[in-house]
Scaffold this motif. Structure first.
Motif, short mmCIF file in Angstrom:
data_model
loop_
_atom_site.label_atom_id
_atom_site.label_comp_id
_atom_site.label_asym_id
_atom_site.label_seq_id
_atom_site.Cartn_x
_atom_site.Cartn_y
_atom_site.Cartn_z
N ARG A 18 0.12 3.67 21.70
CA ARG A 18 -0.22 2.24 21.63
C ARG A 18 0.10 1.63 20.27
NH1 ARG A 18 -3.54 0.91 26.00
NH2 ARG A 18 -4.63 2.71 26.87
N LEU A 19 -0.13 2.40 19.21
CA LEU A 19 0.05 1.85 17.86
C LEU A 19 1.52 1.82 17.42
CD1 LEU A 19 -3.03 3.60 16.26
CD2 LEU A 19 -2.72 1.13 16.44
N GLY A 20 2.33 2.64 18.06
CA GLY A 20 3.77 2.64 17.73
C GLY A 20 4.02 2.93 16.26
N GLU A 21 4.75 2.02 15.61
CA GLU A 21 5.13 2.23 14.20
C GLU A 21 3.92 2.23 13.26
OE1 GLU A 21 8.45 2.54 13.00
OE2 GLU A 21 8.85 2.83 15.13
N GLY A 22 2.82 1.65 13.72
CA GLY A 22 1.64 1.54 12.85
C GLY A 22 0.63 2.65 13.05
N ALA A 23 1.07 3.78 13.60
CA ALA A 23 0.12 4.87 13.90
C ALA A 23 -0.13 5.73 12.67
CB ALA A 23 0.66 5.72 15.05
N TYR A 24 -1.12 5.36 11.88
CA TYR A 24 -1.54 6.21 10.76
C TYR A 24 -3.03 6.49 10.93
CZ TYR A 24 -3.77 2.27 8.32
OH TYR A 24 -4.60 1.23 7.97
N GLY A 25 -3.54 7.41 10.10
CA GLY A 25 -4.88 7.95 10.29
C GLY A 25 -5.97 6.97 10.64
N ARG A 26 -6.16 5.97 9.78
CA ARG A 26 -7.27 5.04 10.01
C ARG A 26 -7.08 4.21 11.27
NH1 ARG A 26 -8.38 -0.81 7.62
NH2 ARG A 26 -10.48 -1.07 8.44
N ALA A 27 -5.82 3.77 11.52
CA ALA A 27 -5.55 2.97 12.72
C ALA A 27 -5.81 3.80 13.98
CB ALA A 27 -4.10 2.48 12.69
N ILE A 28 -5.43 5.08 13.93
CA ILE A 28 -5.67 5.96 15.08
C ILE A 28 -7.17 6.13 15.30
CG2 ILE A 28 -5.36 8.32 15.96
CD1 ILE A 28 -2.69 8.36 14.35
N LEU A 29 -7.90 6.35 14.21
CA LEU A 29 -9.36 6.49 14.30
C LEU A 29 -9.98 5.27 14.97
CD1 LEU A 29 -12.11 7.84 13.46
CD2 LEU A 29 -11.91 6.61 11.30
N ARG A 69 -6.48 1.12 -0.48
CA ARG A 69 -6.58 2.57 -0.35
C ARG A 69 -6.53 3.25 -1.72
NH1 ARG A 69 -5.01 4.69 4.57
NH2 ARG A 69 -4.14 6.53 3.56
N GLY A 70 -6.58 2.46 -2.77
CA GLY A 70 -6.43 3.02 -4.11
C GLY A 70 -5.03 3.55 -4.33
N GLY A 71 -4.06 3.00 -3.60
CA GLY A 71 -2.67 3.42 -3.75
C GLY A 71 -2.33 4.73 -3.05
N ARG A 72 -3.29 5.29 -2.33
CA ARG A 72 -3.06 6.60 -1.70
C ARG A 72 -2.15 6.46 -0.47
NH1 ARG A 72 -9.42 8.36 -2.00
NH2 ARG A 72 -9.63 7.79 -4.19
N ALA A 73 -1.30 7.46 -0.30
CA ALA A 73 -0.29 7.40 0.77
C ALA A 73 -0.93 7.35 2.16
CB ALA A 73 0.60 8.64 0.68
N ARG A 74 -0.19 6.75 3.09
CA ARG A 74 -0.58 6.79 4.50
C ARG A 74 0.28 7.83 5.20
NH1 ARG A 74 -0.47 0.41 6.28
NH2 ARG A 74 -2.47 -0.16 5.39
N ARG A 75 -0.32 8.57 6.13
CA ARG A 75 0.46 9.51 6.93
C ARG A 75 0.66 8.90 8.31
NH1 ARG A 75 2.15 14.62 6.60
NH2 ARG A 75 1.02 15.04 4.68
N PHE A 76 1.92 8.61 8.63
CA PHE A 76 2.26 8.01 9.92
C PHE A 76 2.66 9.08 10.93
CE2 PHE A 76 2.72 4.53 6.96
CZ PHE A 76 2.21 3.46 7.66
N TYR A 77 2.22 8.88 12.17
CA TYR A 77 2.48 9.87 13.22
C TYR A 77 3.38 9.29 14.29
CZ TYR A 77 -1.29 12.39 10.97
OH TYR A 77 -2.05 13.06 10.04
N ARG A 78 4.25 10.15 14.82
CA ARG A 78 5.17 9.76 15.90
C ARG A 78 5.08 10.77 17.03
NH1 ARG A 78 9.34 5.99 14.93
NH2 ARG A 78 10.41 6.76 16.78
#
Lengths: 109, 197
Positions: A18-29, A69-78
């Protein structure tokens, strides 16, 4: 035999779809919480993502962080082709179980 | 105001103790983002801090539960042997079970710290293993007692140190858990650094 997916694994994989390109940890949660209509532990989602990646159903890449996020990286999932196949198998299995029954069930109990 | 809010620092140390370096930034960033954008504005500082701590403890629970279960099984097995097959001399059995229990906690510390590279991982997993195992051990001992409480078994229980020892020992294991976890964790973190160098 089709690889079996747990209910929560399906919820996480479908959130990624559902999230497509925007699928990272917090969005998935948040997506999983919204769909399941309950609070979900971030640790449970993280453990599931690690497991799904180990099974080669998804892959992940690091993206840039943001100030909030304090500049911390996002991990995106596909989703990977194997993940797509397993999700389709899971849906087909449920459809098979329900085949010929009218939903919602009435008068059986 | 919430945009710069910070959750309890010690909880973030706990969280990072159980994450690989690859996940440490992204997962802590996810939680910080959720804390600042959703939880803190909706729930206020105190409840948002509780939410963050709960999330961090969730990571501790997920990582420590297997070690705690192993530790508890070893403890219950030793208790069952002492009660049902009492030896003439407890020394050899005590040595084996002590080494086994210590080994589990050392390994827990080593394993966890060798993944995260965090020096905090060892003491945290050591204490968490002992704390989570304690209720399992007490329940196990009470279950054994419920099943076997004939005069011969009761004599064996008294001979092996008594019921008090079996019920108190799980609580007393927290300090050794801290020490052994720290030792294992220090070794694990050192190995992680050597590998990364």
């Amino acid at each position: 035999m089709a690889e079996l997916l747990g209910f929560f694994e399906q919820a996480v994989l479908l959130a990624i779809v559902r999230l497509g390109e925007g699928a990272y940890g917090r969005a998935i949660l948040n997506e999983v919480q919204e769909r399941m209509e309950r609070d979900v532990a971030a640790g449970a989602v993280h453990a599931t993502l690690v497991r799904l990646e180990r099974k080669s159903l998804i892959t992940s890449t690091l993206g840039p962080g943001t100030p909030v996020r304090g500049g911390r990286a996002r991990r995106f999932y596909r989703l990977q082709p194997k993940g797509l196949r397993v999700l389709n198998d899971a849906r087909a299995a449920v459809d098979n179980l329900w085949h010929g029954l009218k939903w919602p069930l009435k008068g059986y109990a | 105001m919430s945009a710069n809010a910070t959750p309890p620092g010690w909880a973030e140390v706990l969280l990072r103790a159980f994450l690989t370096p690859g996940d440490s930034e992204s997962v802590s960033g996810d939680l910080l983002e959720q804390y600042r954008e959703s939880v803190r504005p909706a729930r206020g500082r105190r409840r948002a801090d509780i939410w963050y701590v709960t999330q961090a403890l969730g990571f501790v629970w997920r990582n420590a539960r297997l070690w705690a279960a192993l530790f508890a099984v070893a403890f219950i097995a030793r208790t069952a042997l002492d009660w049902l097959v009492p030896p003439a001399d407890f020394h050899a059995r005590a040595t084996v079970s002590t080494v086994l229990g210590a080994g589990i906690v050392l390994l827990a510390g080593f394993w966890t710290a060798s993944r995260s590279g965090s020096l905090a991982a060892g003491p945290v997993i050591g204490v968490a293993t002992a704390v989570l195992a304690a209720p399992m051990e007490v329940m196990g001992a009470l279950t054994l007692l419920a099943g076997w409480h004939d005069p011969i078994t009761m004599a064996a229980i008294r001979g092996s140190g008594g019921l008090e020892e079996v019920l108190a020992l799980p609580v007393l294991m927290v300090l050794p858990g801290l020490v052994l976890g720290t030792i294992g964790g220090s070794l694990g973190a050192a190995v992680k650094r050597l590998r990364s160098a």
